[in-house]
Design a protein around this motif. Structure first.
Motif, PDB file in Angstrom:
ATOM      1  N   LEU A 115       1.552  -2.824  -4.116  1.00 26.27           N
ATOM      2  CA  LEU A 115       1.826  -2.906  -5.266  1.00 26.27           C
ATOM      3  C   LEU A 115       3.412  -3.887  -5.897  1.00 26.27           C
ATOM      4  CD1 LEU A 115       2.805   1.637  -5.054  1.00 26.27           C
ATOM      5  CD2 LEU A 115       1.129   0.439  -6.462  1.00 26.27           C
ATOM      6  N   THR A 116       3.741  -4.379  -5.067  1.00 24.96           N
ATOM      7  CA  THR A 116       4.229  -5.571  -5.530  1.00 24.96           C
ATOM      8  C   THR A 116       3.327  -6.705  -5.555  1.00 24.96           C
ATOM      9  OG1 THR A 116       5.008  -6.125  -3.340  1.00 24.96           O
ATOM     10  CG2 THR A 116       6.697  -4.581  -4.429  1.00 24.96           C
ATOM     11  N   ASP A 117       2.587  -6.933  -6.118  1.00 22.87           N
ATOM     12  CA  ASP A 117       1.735  -8.101  -6.429  1.00 22.87           C
ATOM     13  C   ASP A 117       1.004  -7.597  -7.769  1.00 22.87           C
ATOM     14  OD1 ASP A 117       2.670  -9.185  -4.566  1.00 22.87           O
ATOM     15  OD2 ASP A 117       1.305  -7.956  -2.816  1.00 22.87           O
ATOM     16  N   PRO A 118       1.145  -8.409  -8.838  1.00 18.08           N
ATOM     17  CA  PRO A 118       0.350  -8.532 -10.098  1.00 18.08           C
ATOM     18  C   PRO A 118      -0.792  -8.589  -9.995  1.00 18.08           C
ATOM     19  CG  PRO A 118       2.670 -10.320 -10.369  1.00 18.08           C
ATOM     20  CD  PRO A 118       2.136  -9.272  -8.749  1.00 18.08           C
ATOM     21  N   ILE A 119      -1.763  -7.905  -9.511  1.00 20.09           N
ATOM     22  CA  ILE A 119      -3.003  -8.488 -10.001  1.00 20.09           C
ATOM     23  C   ILE A 119      -4.009  -8.520 -11.150  1.00 20.09           C
ATOM     24  CG2 ILE A 119      -5.063  -8.842  -7.708  1.00 20.09           C
ATOM     25  CD1 ILE A 119      -3.098  -9.002  -6.571  1.00 20.09           C
ATOM     26  N   ASP A 120      -3.938  -9.487 -12.162  1.00 22.05           N
ATOM     27  CA  ASP A 120      -3.832  -8.618 -13.463  1.00 22.05           C
ATOM     28  C   ASP A 120      -5.729  -9.684 -13.850  1.00 22.05           C
ATOM     29  OD1 ASP A 120      -3.491 -11.833 -13.058  1.00 22.05           O
ATOM     30  OD2 ASP A 120      -1.463 -11.296 -14.384  1.00 22.05           O
ATOM     31  N   ILE A 163      13.004  20.326 -10.336  1.00 22.09           N
ATOM     32  CA  ILE A 163      12.194  19.273 -11.415  1.00 22.09           C
ATOM     33  C   ILE A 163      12.031  17.948 -10.213  1.00 22.09           C
ATOM     34  CG2 ILE A 163      10.465  18.108 -12.841  1.00 22.09           C
ATOM     35  CD1 ILE A 163      12.277  20.239 -15.126  1.00 22.09           C
ATOM     36  N   THR A 164      10.816  18.143  -9.740  1.00 19.53           N
ATOM     37  CA  THR A 164       9.477  17.208  -8.385  1.00 19.53           C
ATOM     38  C   THR A 164       8.837  16.870  -8.999  1.00 19.53           C
ATOM     39  OG1 THR A 164       9.774  16.681  -6.401  1.00 19.53           O
ATOM     40  CG2 THR A 164       8.873  18.740  -7.310  1.00 19.53           C
ATOM     41  N   ILE A 165       8.429  15.005  -9.685  1.00 18.37           N
ATOM     42  CA  ILE A 165       7.293  14.338  -9.893  1.00 18.37           C
ATOM     43  C   ILE A 165       6.124  14.189  -9.104  1.00 18.37           C
ATOM     44  CG2 ILE A 165       6.683  12.212 -11.666  1.00 18.37           C
ATOM     45  CD1 ILE A 165       9.546  12.683 -12.902  1.00 18.37           C
ATOM     46  N   HIS A 166       4.713  14.319  -9.325  1.00 18.65           N
ATOM     47  CA  HIS A 166       3.842  13.656  -8.528  1.00 18.65           C
ATOM     48  C   HIS A 166       2.943  13.527  -8.524  1.00 18.65           C
ATOM     49  CE1 HIS A 166       6.770  15.651  -4.839  1.00 18.65           C
ATOM     50  NE2 HIS A 166       6.813  16.080  -6.004  1.00 18.65           N
ATOM     51  N   THR A 167       2.693  12.728 -10.589  1.00 20.98           N
ATOM     52  CA  THR A 167       1.869  12.303 -11.398  1.00 20.98           C
ATOM     53  C   THR A 167       1.318  11.101 -11.459  1.00 20.98           C
ATOM     54  OG1 THR A 167       1.253  12.327 -13.598  1.00 20.98           O
ATOM     55  CG2 THR A 167       3.426  12.087 -12.915  1.00 20.98           C
ATOM     56  N   PRO A 168       0.018  10.825 -11.692  1.00 16.83           N
ATOM     57  CA  PRO A 168      -0.116   9.459 -11.416  1.00 16.83           C
ATOM     58  C   PRO A 168       1.643   8.859 -12.577  1.00 16.83           C
ATOM     59  CG  PRO A 168      -1.808  10.398 -11.365  1.00 16.83           C
ATOM     60  CD  PRO A 168      -0.827  11.872 -11.064  1.00 16.83           C
ATOM     61  N   LEU A 169       0.730   7.271 -13.164  1.00 18.02           N
ATOM     62  CA  LEU A 169       1.464   6.737 -13.737  1.00 18.02           C
ATOM     63  C   LEU A 169       0.223   6.348 -14.899  1.00 18.02           C
ATOM     64  CD1 LEU A 169       3.438   5.416 -15.409  1.00 18.02           C
ATOM     65  CD2 LEU A 169       3.296   3.145 -13.866  1.00 18.02           C
ATOM     66  N   GLY A 174      -1.386   3.672  -5.154  1.00 21.80           N
ATOM     67  CA  GLY A 174      -1.978   3.652  -6.551  1.00 21.80           C
ATOM     68  C   GLY A 174      -2.124   2.623  -6.511  1.00 21.80           C
ATOM     69  N   TYR A 175      -2.740   2.033  -7.927  1.00 15.99           N
ATOM     70  CA  TYR A 175      -3.349   0.806  -7.878  1.00 15.99           C
ATOM     71  C   TYR A 175      -2.699   0.004  -9.426  1.00 15.99           C
ATOM     72  CZ  TYR A 175      -6.872   4.151  -8.808  1.00 15.99           C
ATOM     73  OH  TYR A 175      -7.822   5.439  -8.911  1.00 15.99           O
ATOM     74  N   ASP A 176      -1.921   0.558 -10.363  1.00 15.07           N
ATOM     75  CA  ASP A 176      -1.646   0.601 -11.692  1.00 15.07           C
ATOM     76  C   ASP A 176      -1.143  -0.715 -11.259  1.00 15.07           C
ATOM     77  OD1 ASP A 176       0.488   2.270 -10.167  1.00 15.07           O
ATOM     78  OD2 ASP A 176       1.298   0.956 -11.302  1.00 15.07           O
ATOM     79  N   ASN A 177      -1.174  -2.075 -10.002  1.00 16.96           N
ATOM     80  CA  ASN A 177      -0.449  -3.591 -10.652  1.00 16.96           C
ATOM     81  C   ASN A 177      -2.372  -4.274 -10.216  1.00 16.96           C
ATOM     82  OD1 ASN A 177      -0.890  -2.492  -7.339  1.00 16.96           O
ATOM     83  ND2 ASN A 177      -0.751  -4.048  -7.111  1.00 16.96           N
ATOM     84  N   VAL A 220     -12.345  -3.261  -5.091  1.00 18.27           N
ATOM     85  CA  VAL A 220     -10.483  -2.121  -4.748  1.00 18.27           C
ATOM     86  C   VAL A 220     -10.629  -1.343  -3.651  1.00 18.27           C
ATOM     87  CG1 VAL A 220      -8.674  -2.080  -6.142  1.00 18.27           C
ATOM     88  CG2 VAL A 220     -10.219  -3.819  -6.928  1.00 18.27           C
ATOM     89  N   GLY A 221     -10.321  -1.572  -2.357  1.00 22.31           N
ATOM     90  CA  GLY A 221      -9.837  -0.860  -2.094  1.00 22.31           C
ATOM     91  C   GLY A 221      -8.835   0.116  -2.026  1.00 22.31           C
TER      92      GLY A 221
END
Length: 341
Positions: free
Chosen positions: A53-58, A205-211, A77-80, A93-94
């Motif tokens: 996740l720390t790698d910006p694959i833009d 309140i606990t958050i478990h939604t994607p960004l 997740g894969y928002d990066n 992409v896997g």
């Protein structure tokens, strides 16, 4: 001679024997992620990339990857990653879903209990020599048993958190873009709620939604103003779902009682962040999946995705299966996936 070349952006808790049978593997050995310039040079000459996740694959990086066949991310997740750009280039992409559900739900509960019972504050209090006697009003916190737990996002992790709440006889309410089936609500002992109602009545309140665009800074000043002054917020999802400036204001002004974060915006949290000055905030360094068994399984899944992609086989866990449609001459290859919370 190895058929393929692969770059792995970090040391992993597994060996690469199976991968090395078909590829030459180069692993980045430093503790910090490879600089963007290093990633850019690497993708120009490899067939497979195993990243975090720390790698910006833009988009610029993907467009420079003329030989790249598959990107395998060791994360759910894969928002990066620019998925549209990868799909347009027919790069698979896997990711590694499902395996970290229990580990992240367990950490969520560790944070709920630590924040409620002020465990970290108590440890600091003891180590600083302030514990001189038993005091009736020392480090008081709320009961967990019988309290109301609000869960935002009822995917696998949200459901696992709800299951654990049953042992504490909690009232559990949830909000998600799509209400779950009645039989699931009944089996978990949960109630559907609007987001506003969840904010107003929840003790935790606990958050478990994607960004996503919809959930970016979903918790900001307006939301904290609706919460109980005794409420405790937990975030083990994505840091940017919570506006850090608004969280500081809410905690420092007593709009909410406490918070516990396993994720921050940005990551890692800057040492000059005012959040680090607060006693009523716990921050852990994104360790939701950090059990030995979970991290090993994630690495194994990421390698399996990588091997499949290199061998022109279907990825066990593929983010953009539309690539297969493109290769078969059907579909536009750019279907988006809706985000729920």
């Amino acid at each position: 001679m190895s058929q393929f070349k692969v770059f792995v952006t970090r040391r992993l808790p597994v060996d690469f024997t199976a991968l090395e049978q078909i590829a030459t593997v180069e692993v980045w050995q430093e503790r910090q992620p490879p600089p963007y310039e290093v990633l850019l040079e690497q993708v120009k000459q490899v067939d497979g990339l195993l990243c975090l996740l720390t790698d910006p694959i833009d988009r610029p990086l993907i467009e420079a990857a003329t030989t790249l066949k598959v990107i395998s991310q060791m994360a759910v997740g894969y928002d990066n990653i620019d998925i549209l750009a990868a799909t347009a280039r027919k790069i698979l992409v896997g990711h590694t879903p499902g395996v970290l559900t229990d580990a992240t739900a367990d950490l969520t509960w560790a944070l709920i209990m630590a924040a409620a019972r002020r465990v970290v504050e108590g440890d600091r209090f003891t180590r600083s020599g302030q514990w001189t006697t038993w005091e009736p009003d020392l480090l008081l916190g709320p009961n967990i048993t019988g309290a109301t737990l609000g869960i935002l996002g009822l995917g696998r992790i949200g459901q696992a958190v709800a299951q654990r709440a049953r042992g504490f006889a909690m009232r559990v309410i949830y909000h998600s873009r799509h209400r779950c089936p009645p039989d699931l609500e009944q089996s978990l002992g949960i109630e559907y709620s609007s987001f506003a109602h969840l904010l107003q009545v929840s003790d935790f309140i606990t958050i478990h939604t994607p960004l996503s665009e919809d959930t970016h800074h979903l918790f900001s000043d307006a939301q904290f103003e609706q919460m109980k002054s005794s409420a405790i917020l937990i975030n083990t999802a994505r840091g940017a779902i919570v506006d850090p400036d608004a969280l500081y204001r809410a905690l420092s002004r007593g709009q909410i009682a406490r918070a516990a974060l396993d994720v921050t915006e940005p990551e890692p949290i800057p040492m000059e962040s005012p959040l680090l000055t607060l006693d009523n905030l716990i921050i852990t360094p994104h360790i939701g999946s950090a059990s030995v068994q979970t991290r090993r399984k994630m690495a194994e899944m990421a390698i399996a995705n990588l091997i499949a992609g290199l061998n022109n086989q279907v990825l066990p866990n593929c983010v953009n299966p539309a690539v297969y449609s493109w290769e078969q001459g059907t579909g536009d290859g750019l279907q988006g996936s809706s985000t729920t919370f």
